[in-house]
Design an enzyme around this catalytic site. Structure first.
Site, PDB file in Angstrom:
ATOM      1  N   ASP A  12       0.852  -1.190   0.000  1.00  0.00           N
ATOM      2  CA  ASP A  12       0.000   0.000   0.000  1.00  0.00           C
ATOM      3  C   ASP A  12       0.883   1.234   0.000  1.00  0.00           C
ATOM      4  O   ASP A  12       2.003   1.213   0.531  1.00  0.00           O
ATOM      5  CB  ASP A  12      -0.941   0.017   1.203  1.00  0.00           C
ATOM      6  CG  ASP A  12      -2.236   0.761   0.899  1.00  0.00           C
ATOM      7  OD1 ASP A  12      -3.271   0.103   0.677  1.00  0.00           O
ATOM      8  OD2 ASP A  12      -2.199   2.019   0.851  1.00  0.00           O
ATOM      9  N   ASP A  23       4.650   2.288  -4.063  1.00  0.00           N
ATOM     10  CA  ASP A  23       3.663   2.613  -5.088  1.00  0.00           C
ATOM     11  C   ASP A  23       3.507   1.433  -6.045  1.00  0.00           C
ATOM     12  O   ASP A  23       4.501   0.860  -6.506  1.00  0.00           O
ATOM     13  CB  ASP A  23       4.134   3.848  -5.855  1.00  0.00           C
ATOM     14  CG  ASP A  23       3.077   4.437  -6.772  1.00  0.00           C
ATOM     15  OD1 ASP A  23       2.192   3.683  -7.225  1.00  0.00           O
ATOM     16  OD2 ASP A  23       3.133   5.642  -7.033  1.00  0.00           O
ATOM     17  N   ASP A  53      -9.162   1.951  -6.040  1.00  0.00           N
ATOM     18  CA  ASP A  53      -9.792   3.251  -6.291  1.00  0.00           C
ATOM     19  C   ASP A  53     -10.273   3.283  -7.740  1.00  0.00           C
ATOM     20  O   ASP A  53      -9.490   3.066  -8.663  1.00  0.00           O
ATOM     21  CB  ASP A  53      -8.771   4.359  -6.052  1.00  0.00           C
ATOM     22  CG  ASP A  53      -9.404   5.748  -5.991  1.00  0.00           C
ATOM     23  OD1 ASP A  53     -10.410   5.974  -6.704  1.00  0.00           O
ATOM     24  OD2 ASP A  53      -8.903   6.599  -5.240  1.00  0.00           O
ATOM     25  N   LYS A 112     -13.248   9.646 -13.155  1.00  0.00           N
ATOM     26  CA  LYS A 112     -13.133  10.684 -14.179  1.00  0.00           C
ATOM     27  C   LYS A 112     -12.195  10.232 -15.289  1.00  0.00           C
ATOM     28  O   LYS A 112     -11.146   9.646 -15.037  1.00  0.00           O
ATOM     29  CB  LYS A 112     -12.627  11.982 -13.555  1.00  0.00           C
ATOM     30  CG  LYS A 112     -13.611  12.587 -12.554  1.00  0.00           C
ATOM     31  CD  LYS A 112     -13.102  13.898 -11.986  1.00  0.00           C
ATOM     32  CE  LYS A 112     -14.118  14.491 -10.999  1.00  0.00           C
ATOM     33  NZ  LYS A 112     -13.631  15.759 -10.415  1.00  0.00           N
TER      34      LYS A 112
END
Length: 214
Positions: free
Chosen positions: A69, A96, A118, A122
């Site tokens: 994470d 990352d 996540d 958009k």
């Protein structure tokens, strides 16, 4: 998973090097040495508070698990679960997901999990989605030939996007569940989000996909 900054999280991680690998770049190509055995290695990218990774490690002692994470506070909560479970086959990394090749050699990982990532809904954020093609390129490099990704989400938009992204990349969709909890799938280990969303009656989507033979 977004959480408030946890006081003392950094110290908590640093004080438990038996579980938190503080310099993972030094372990590249020698993760079996880190675990002290030759067991397969599975990783979860975006491990959240650790329910899935600790549950899988407890259920499968013959497999080594690495929870990854990017959020320090989140990983510190995962560490709480790991400490409580006291399992020898689990490690945690604060890194990352886009830079995994810095920490794992080609083909070093046997299977990769993406759980409740996540959705970045958009369009301008498409490149941040963990099933975007550049992430798939990274996963393909650290997985063996025809390596697999197992993916779960409650977000229909992200699931549909991922089906298309993986297919366009040339991956084979081995299995797809449009309502996991209503299916006959056995052995499901739930994440914190999965438990929360399923309790609200939301559908959980799941897929198992395989990279093409090189």
């Amino acid at each position: 998973m977004r959480v408030r900054k946890r006081k003392g999280a950094e110290e908590h991680l640093e004080n438990n090097p038996q579980y938190v690998v503080l310099k993972p770049e030094e372990a590249k190509g020698r993760w079996q040495d880190v675990f002290g055995n030759e067991q397969p290695i599975h990783i979860e990218v975006g491990s959240g508070k650790g329910s899935f990774i600790t549950g899988m490690a407890a259920k499968n002692p013959h497999i080594n698990y690495i929870g990854i994470d990017i959020q320090r506070s989140v990983l510190s909560y995962a560490l709480d679960k790991v400490l409580e479970s006291d399992l020898p086959n689990i490690k945690l990394l604060l890194v990352d997901g886009s830079s995994l090749t810095n920490y794992f050699a080609d083909g070093e990982i046997d299977l990769l999990y993406l759980n409740f990532s996540d959705p970045w809904p958009k369009t301008r954020h498409e490149k941040r989605r963990l099933t975007y093609k550049t992430f798939l390129e990274t996963y393909e490099q650290i997985l063996p030939e025809e390596g697999q990704i197992h993916f779960k989400t409650d977000n229909r938009g992200l699931f549909e996007y991922s089906l298309a992204s993986l297919s366009q990349y040339g991956m084979v969709l081995n299995q797809v569940w449009l309502d996991l909890h209503a299916s006959d799938y056995e052995g499901n280990v739930m994440t914190e989000y999965e438990r929360k969303f399923s309790n609200k009656g939301q559908v959980i989507y799941r897929l198992e996909a395989q990279f093409p033979k090189k």
